[in-house]
Design an enzyme around this catalytic site. Structure first.
Site, PDB file in Angstrom:
ATOM      1  N   THR A  27       0.842  -1.194   0.000  1.00 50.80           N
ATOM      2  CA  THR A  27       0.000   0.000   0.000  1.00 50.80           C
ATOM      3  C   THR A  27       0.883   1.252   0.000  1.00 50.80           C
ATOM      4  O   THR A  27       1.756   1.400   0.847  1.00 50.80           O
ATOM      5  CB  THR A  27      -0.921  -0.011   1.230  1.00 50.80           C
ATOM      6  OG1 THR A  27      -1.805  -1.118   1.107  1.00 50.80           O
ATOM      7  CG2 THR A  27      -1.717   1.274   1.346  1.00 50.80           C
ATOM      8  N   HIS A  71      -7.194 -10.819  -2.447  1.00 52.06           N
ATOM      9  CA  HIS A  71      -6.567 -10.521  -1.152  1.00 52.06           C
ATOM     10  C   HIS A  71      -7.383 -11.171  -0.041  1.00 52.06           C
ATOM     11  O   HIS A  71      -8.417 -10.655   0.387  1.00 52.06           O
ATOM     12  CB  HIS A  71      -6.506  -9.012  -0.964  1.00 52.06           C
ATOM     13  CG  HIS A  71      -5.579  -8.548   0.125  1.00 52.06           C
ATOM     14  ND1 HIS A  71      -5.069  -9.387   1.090  1.00 52.06           N
ATOM     15  CD2 HIS A  71      -5.052  -7.309   0.395  1.00 52.06           C
ATOM     16  CE1 HIS A  71      -4.298  -8.700   1.914  1.00 52.06           C
ATOM     17  NE2 HIS A  71      -4.261  -7.427   1.509  1.00 52.06           N
ATOM     18  N   ASN A 113      -4.075 -10.639   5.916  1.00 53.83           N
ATOM     19  CA  ASN A 113      -3.743  -9.434   6.688  1.00 53.83           C
ATOM     20  C   ASN A 113      -4.917  -8.773   7.397  1.00 53.83           C
ATOM     21  O   ASN A 113      -4.919  -7.566   7.640  1.00 53.83           O
ATOM     22  CB  ASN A 113      -3.042  -8.402   5.794  1.00 53.83           C
ATOM     23  CG  ASN A 113      -1.755  -8.931   5.210  1.00 53.83           C
ATOM     24  OD1 ASN A 113      -1.235  -9.946   5.665  1.00 53.83           O
ATOM     25  ND2 ASN A 113      -1.248  -8.274   4.178  1.00 53.83           N
ATOM     26  N   TYR A 141      -8.084  -8.296   6.469  1.00 54.71           N
ATOM     27  CA  TYR A 141      -9.104  -7.586   5.712  1.00 54.71           C
ATOM     28  C   TYR A 141     -10.323  -8.495   5.511  1.00 54.71           C
ATOM     29  O   TYR A 141     -10.407  -9.578   6.088  1.00 54.71           O
ATOM     30  CB  TYR A 141      -8.497  -7.024   4.424  1.00 54.71           C
ATOM     31  CG  TYR A 141      -7.402  -6.029   4.745  1.00 54.71           C
ATOM     32  CD1 TYR A 141      -7.706  -4.836   5.404  1.00 54.71           C
ATOM     33  CD2 TYR A 141      -6.064  -6.314   4.481  1.00 54.71           C
ATOM     34  CE1 TYR A 141      -6.702  -3.935   5.767  1.00 54.71           C
ATOM     35  CE2 TYR A 141      -5.053  -5.421   4.839  1.00 54.71           C
ATOM     36  CZ  TYR A 141      -5.379  -4.230   5.487  1.00 54.71           C
ATOM     37  OH  TYR A 141      -4.400  -3.352   5.855  1.00 54.71           O
ATOM     38  N   ASN A 163      -3.873  -6.454  12.326  1.00 59.13           N
ATOM     39  CA  ASN A 163      -5.271  -6.004  12.357  1.00 59.13           C
ATOM     40  C   ASN A 163      -6.117  -6.810  13.343  1.00 59.13           C
ATOM     41  O   ASN A 163      -7.314  -7.026  13.130  1.00 59.13           O
ATOM     42  CB  ASN A 163      -5.894  -6.030  10.953  1.00 59.13           C
ATOM     43  CG  ASN A 163      -5.484  -4.830  10.125  1.00 59.13           C
ATOM     44  OD1 ASN A 163      -5.271  -3.744  10.641  1.00 59.13           O
ATOM     45  ND2 ASN A 163      -5.343  -5.034   8.814  1.00 59.13           N
TER      46      ASN A 163
END
Length: 375
Positions: free
Chosen positions: A27, A179, A182, A184, A239
């Site tokens: 990112t 994705h 991580n 998400y 996260n």
């Protein structure tokens, strides 16, 4: 003399790579505003890092406005965004490289100020992550409690991933990476620390894996399995992620993905830590040793690799390729430096997220490098 394991050809889905050094998705938050549109600066950045027969994976890219969790992240849902990405793919292809788009939805890792109409972020369940997040103004604020998605919204989400994949194809990408890592949205559905649902998307491991597999299957139908990769982060805690039985969960997911004839499976080693430059955690589980034998297809390993360990993991057949992140930021010609053992330039963490060309496209090529670091 034995050939360098990292610099031998590799068939990856529909592609024929000339080496096995992959640029990991990172990112960078430098899309043009308004509209979250890739622009000339982004094309320059990716073009600088392209190499003959090498694979780049883009920064995570929003599949809808609701998917956004950070300021300045690019999208892949508007005509302007497709056109912007086309300039990026053309820059990479002009140097003989390949590029996949990483498509994502952040789920609960967002804030209402970043959401359409100021709505709450969505998630599998109304379970907030701990800690703070950056809102649309750049201020650190506590995470909000997200809204649990309804089943009809989940069906729409699958269609949104398909639309993004088709848009990526229109923009000239060589494939997409779903994705699922991580912390998400797809990862949030996978793990029972964040998924407390009692319908067919919650409870058992098979139910929690259902959304990821539905997305993958739908994207495969849309663009072909040899153009689709998946990224996972087993045992990762980034996260605020957790699961009560990670071994069984990740074995099941890997075995299911093994039946899909994917271009690749891309797995982040649990030792990885994106938030610091401290040494990796050597005591963490070795995902490559576990999942390469389960998945059996082309396997990309990422997370805390240096030249020696990258060569070893490929030579030992625990991975087929290795993805590097931070070294690619500050060394646009990173594969060549790795091949020759040349000096590496150290990155400036303060310029990772947002900003202009500084810390983005102004790193010197090989002949201008002067500062040494570990790759």
């Amino acid at each position: 003399m034995q050939p360098d394991p990292l610099f031998t050809p590799l068939k990856l889905g529909a592609l024929e790579l000339k080496h096995r050094v992959v640029m990991a998705p990172m990112t960078r938050m430098r899309s043009a505003q308004p509209g979250h549109v890739p622009h000339a600066l982004n094309a320059e950045y990716y073009g600088q890092r392209a190499s003959e027969g090498g694979l780049l994976i883009t920064e995570a890219t929003d599949i809808t406005p609701q998917a956004q969790g950070y300021r300045g992240t690019p999208g892949l849902y508007s005509a302007e965004q497709i056109a912007g990405w086309r300039a990026v793919t053309e820059a990479v292809h002009a140097k003989g490289g390949f590029i996949f788009s990483q498509i994502w939805h952040v789920g609960r890792i967002s804030h209402s100020s970043l959401q359409p109409d100021g709505a709450l972020p969505v998630a599998p369940s109304a379970v907030p992550p701990s800690g703070d997040h950056t809102d649309a103004s750049g201020k650190q604020v506590p995470f909000e409690t997200p809204r649990a998605m309804e089943e009809k919204e989940i069906a729409e989400l699958v269609r949104d991933f398909v639309t993004a994949a088709r848009n990526a194809q229109e923009a000239g990408f060589d494939g997409v990476e779903v994705h699922g890592a991580n912390g998400y949205l797809l990862d949030q559905f996978l793990r029972n620390g964040s998924n407390k649902r009692t319908d067919r998307y919650g409870g058992s491991i098979e139910n929690r894996a259902r959304l990821l597999l539905e997305v993958v299957d739908a994207v495969i139908v849309a663009i072909g399995s040899d153009r689709v990769g998946v990224r996972l982060s087993p045992w990762g805690t980034f996260n605020d992620m957790s699961d009560s039985d990670g071994e069984t969960l990740w074995d099941y997911v890997a075995s299911e993905l093994a039946t899909r004839d994917l271009a690749y499976l891309h797995v982040v080693e649990p030792r990885a830590d994106f938030t610091t430059d401290l040494p990796v955690d050597a005591s963490a589980p070795d995902a490559a040793s576990r999942f390469k034998s389960i998945f059996k297809g082309t396997y990309i390993s990422a997370g805390g690799y240096v030249a020696e360990t990258a060569r070893a993991v490929v030579a030992d057949a625990r991975a087929d390729a290795v993805a590097f992140g931070r070294p690619f930021i500050s060394n646009p010609d990173f594969p060549e430096r790795l091949r020759t053992g040349a000096t590496m330039t150290w990155h400036d963490r303060a310029t990772f997220y947002g900003g202009d060309h500084r810390g983005y496209t102004d790193y010197a090529p090989l002949e201008g490098a002067s500062q040494s670091c570990v790759a």
